[in-house]
Motif scaffolding. Structure first.
Motif, PDB file in Angstrom:
ATOM      1  N   LYS A   4       0.825  -1.214   0.000  1.00  0.00           N
ATOM      2  CA  LYS A   4       0.000   0.000   0.000  1.00  0.00           C
ATOM      3  C   LYS A   4       0.862   1.269   0.000  1.00  0.00           C
ATOM      4  CE  LYS A   4      -4.130   1.918   0.986  1.00  0.00           C
ATOM      5  NZ  LYS A   4      -5.166   2.003   0.023  1.00  0.00           N
ATOM      6  N   VAL A   5       1.897   1.314   0.825  1.00  0.00           N
ATOM      7  CA  VAL A   5       2.733   2.517   0.943  1.00  0.00           C
ATOM      8  C   VAL A   5       3.497   2.780  -0.362  1.00  0.00           C
ATOM      9  CG1 VAL A   5       4.684   3.541   2.170  1.00  0.00           C
ATOM     10  CG2 VAL A   5       2.935   2.300   3.438  1.00  0.00           C
ATOM     11  N   LYS A   6       4.138   1.743  -0.912  1.00  0.00           N
ATOM     12  CA  LYS A   6       4.886   1.921  -2.160  1.00  0.00           C
ATOM     13  C   LYS A   6       3.955   2.246  -3.311  1.00  0.00           C
ATOM     14  CE  LYS A   6       8.935  -0.902  -1.215  1.00  0.00           C
ATOM     15  NZ  LYS A   6       9.699  -2.090  -1.628  1.00  0.00           N
ATOM     16  N   GLY A   7       2.764   1.655  -3.306  1.00  0.00           N
ATOM     17  CA  GLY A   7       1.803   1.913  -4.372  1.00  0.00           C
ATOM     18  C   GLY A   7       1.341   3.355  -4.388  1.00  0.00           C
ATOM     19  N   VAL A   8       1.034   3.908  -3.218  1.00  0.00           N
ATOM     20  CA  VAL A   8       0.597   5.306  -3.130  1.00  0.00           C
ATOM     21  C   VAL A   8       1.742   6.226  -3.545  1.00  0.00           C
ATOM     22  CG1 VAL A   8      -0.118   7.127  -1.542  1.00  0.00           C
ATOM     23  CG2 VAL A   8      -1.193   4.885  -1.415  1.00  0.00           C
ATOM     24  N   GLY A   9       2.952   5.921  -3.107  1.00  0.00           N
ATOM     25  CA  GLY A   9       4.106   6.728  -3.502  1.00  0.00           C
ATOM     26  C   GLY A   9       4.344   6.689  -4.999  1.00  0.00           C
ATOM     27  N   ALA A  10       4.173   5.517  -5.599  1.00  0.00           N
ATOM     28  CA  ALA A  10       4.354   5.386  -7.046  1.00  0.00           C
ATOM     29  C   ALA A  10       3.290   6.187  -7.799  1.00  0.00           C
ATOM     30  CB  ALA A  10       4.306   3.909  -7.454  1.00  0.00           C
ATOM     31  N   LEU A  11       2.045   6.169  -7.302  1.00  0.00           N
ATOM     32  CA  LEU A  11       0.992   6.956  -7.943  1.00  0.00           C
ATOM     33  C   LEU A  11       1.255   8.452  -7.842  1.00  0.00           C
ATOM     34  CD1 LEU A  11      -2.241   5.020  -6.952  1.00  0.00           C
ATOM     35  CD2 LEU A  11      -1.242   5.253  -9.216  1.00  0.00           C
ATOM     36  N   CYS A  12       1.754   8.886  -6.701  1.00  0.00           N
ATOM     37  CA  CYS A  12       2.070  10.314  -6.533  1.00  0.00           C
ATOM     38  C   CYS A  12       3.198  10.726  -7.468  1.00  0.00           C
ATOM     39  CB  CYS A  12       2.437  10.603  -5.083  1.00  0.00           C
ATOM     40  SG  CYS A  12       1.046  10.455  -3.947  1.00  0.00           S
ATOM     41  N   GLU A  13       4.206   9.871  -7.579  1.00  0.00           N
ATOM     42  CA  GLU A  13       5.313  10.174  -8.483  1.00  0.00           C
ATOM     43  C   GLU A  13       4.833  10.200  -9.934  1.00  0.00           C
ATOM     44  OE1 GLU A  13       9.948   8.884  -9.223  1.00  0.00           O
ATOM     45  OE2 GLU A  13       8.669   7.585  -8.013  1.00  0.00           O
ATOM     46  N   LEU A  14       3.964   9.265 -10.296  1.00  0.00           N
ATOM     47  CA  LEU A  14       3.410   9.244 -11.642  1.00  0.00           C
ATOM     48  C   LEU A  14       2.578  10.493 -11.911  1.00  0.00           C
ATOM     49  CD1 LEU A  14       2.968   7.719 -14.292  1.00  0.00           C
ATOM     50  CD2 LEU A  14       1.046   6.573 -13.196  1.00  0.00           C
ATOM     51  N   ASP A  15       1.752  10.902 -10.940  1.00  0.00           N
ATOM     52  CA  ASP A  15       0.968  12.135 -11.095  1.00  0.00           C
ATOM     53  C   ASP A  15       1.878  13.334 -11.331  1.00  0.00           C
ATOM     54  OD1 ASP A  15      -1.386  10.755 -10.742  1.00  0.00           O
ATOM     55  OD2 ASP A  15      -1.793  11.541  -8.736  1.00  0.00           O
ATOM     56  N   ALA A  16       2.993  13.383 -10.599  1.00  0.00           N
ATOM     57  CA  ALA A  16       3.937  14.498 -10.754  1.00  0.00           C
ATOM     58  C   ALA A  16       4.586  14.477 -12.140  1.00  0.00           C
ATOM     59  CB  ALA A  16       5.001  14.429  -9.663  1.00  0.00           C
ATOM     60  N   CYS A  17       4.942  13.297 -12.623  1.00  0.00           N
ATOM     61  CA  CYS A  17       5.543  13.179 -13.960  1.00  0.00           C
ATOM     62  C   CYS A  17       4.568  13.632 -15.038  1.00  0.00           C
ATOM     63  CB  CYS A  17       5.976  11.739 -14.221  1.00  0.00           C
ATOM     64  SG  CYS A  17       7.385  11.193 -13.258  1.00  0.00           S
ATOM     65  N   VAL A  18       3.314  13.195 -14.918  1.00  0.00           N
ATOM     66  CA  VAL A  18       2.303  13.575 -15.906  1.00  0.00           C
ATOM     67  C   VAL A  18       2.075  15.083 -15.869  1.00  0.00           C
ATOM     68  CG1 VAL A  18      -0.146  13.345 -16.500  1.00  0.00           C
ATOM     69  CG2 VAL A  18       1.208  11.319 -15.951  1.00  0.00           C
ATOM     70  N   ALA A  19       1.983  15.647 -14.668  1.00  0.00           N
ATOM     71  CA  ALA A  19       1.786  17.098 -14.541  1.00  0.00           C
ATOM     72  C   ALA A  19       2.938  17.849 -15.192  1.00  0.00           C
ATOM     73  CB  ALA A  19       1.658  17.486 -13.071  1.00  0.00           C
ATOM     74  N   TYR A  20       4.156  17.388 -14.973  1.00  0.00           N
ATOM     75  CA  TYR A  20       5.328  18.040 -15.559  1.00  0.00           C
ATOM     76  C   TYR A  20       5.288  17.952 -17.091  1.00  0.00           C
ATOM     77  CZ  TYR A  20      10.095  19.302 -16.635  1.00  0.00           C
ATOM     78  OH  TYR A  20      11.201  19.908 -17.168  1.00  0.00           O
ATOM     79  N   LEU A  21       4.970  16.754 -17.608  1.00  0.00           N
ATOM     80  CA  LEU A  21       4.945  16.573 -19.055  1.00  0.00           C
ATOM     81  C   LEU A  21       3.824  17.370 -19.727  1.00  0.00           C
ATOM     82  CD1 LEU A  21       5.761  12.776 -19.245  1.00  0.00           C
ATOM     83  CD2 LEU A  21       7.257  14.681 -19.876  1.00  0.00           C
ATOM     84  N   TYR A  22       2.725  17.585 -19.010  1.00  0.00           N
ATOM     85  CA  TYR A  22       1.641  18.410 -19.549  1.00  0.00           C
ATOM     86  C   TYR A  22       1.901  19.901 -19.378  1.00  0.00           C
ATOM     87  CZ  TYR A  22      -1.764  14.901 -20.920  1.00  0.00           C
ATOM     88  OH  TYR A  22      -2.429  13.900 -21.575  1.00  0.00           O
TER      89      TYR A  22
END
Length: 100
Positions: A43-61
């Motif tokens: 659960k902890v690693k999964g939430v962290g991975a989703l947050c990192e992915l959200d940040a990457c997508v925000a940066y790329l957009y």
């Protein structure tokens, strides 16, 4: 058409890789503790991975920190996404800082 077994005895629908003599890649083994291993995340690693992915997508957009805050503050109940927004912003700052 019936299903055909692969080398492991598993049944697959017609047209599967095993029908053409191909097999999926075996899972890769981790070579060090820092290397990600295949499989489900806790659960902890999964939430962290989703947050990192959200940040990457925000940066790329091309979103900035204010845009990210608006997205998280607009949807859901007040305060529902505060922790996730803060985690995404922390990852975003690291990504944006590394690109300068």
């Amino acid at each position: 058409r019936s299903k055909t077994p692969d080398r492991g005895g598993r049944q697959h629908p017609p047209g599967h890789l095993s029908d053409r003599g191909l097999q999926p890649y075996p899972p890769r083994r981790a070579t060090s503790p820092d290397t990600a291993t295949p499989g489900p995340l806790n659960k902890v690693k999964g939430v962290g991975a989703l947050c990192e992915l959200d940040a990457c997508v925000a940066y790329l957009y091309g979103l900035d920190e204010d845009d990210i805050a608006v997205v998280y503050d607009t949807f859901g109940r007040p305060g529902q996404w505060d922790e996730r927004r803060d985690a995404v912003l922390a990852f975003y700052r690291r990504i944006a800082g590394a690109q300068r």
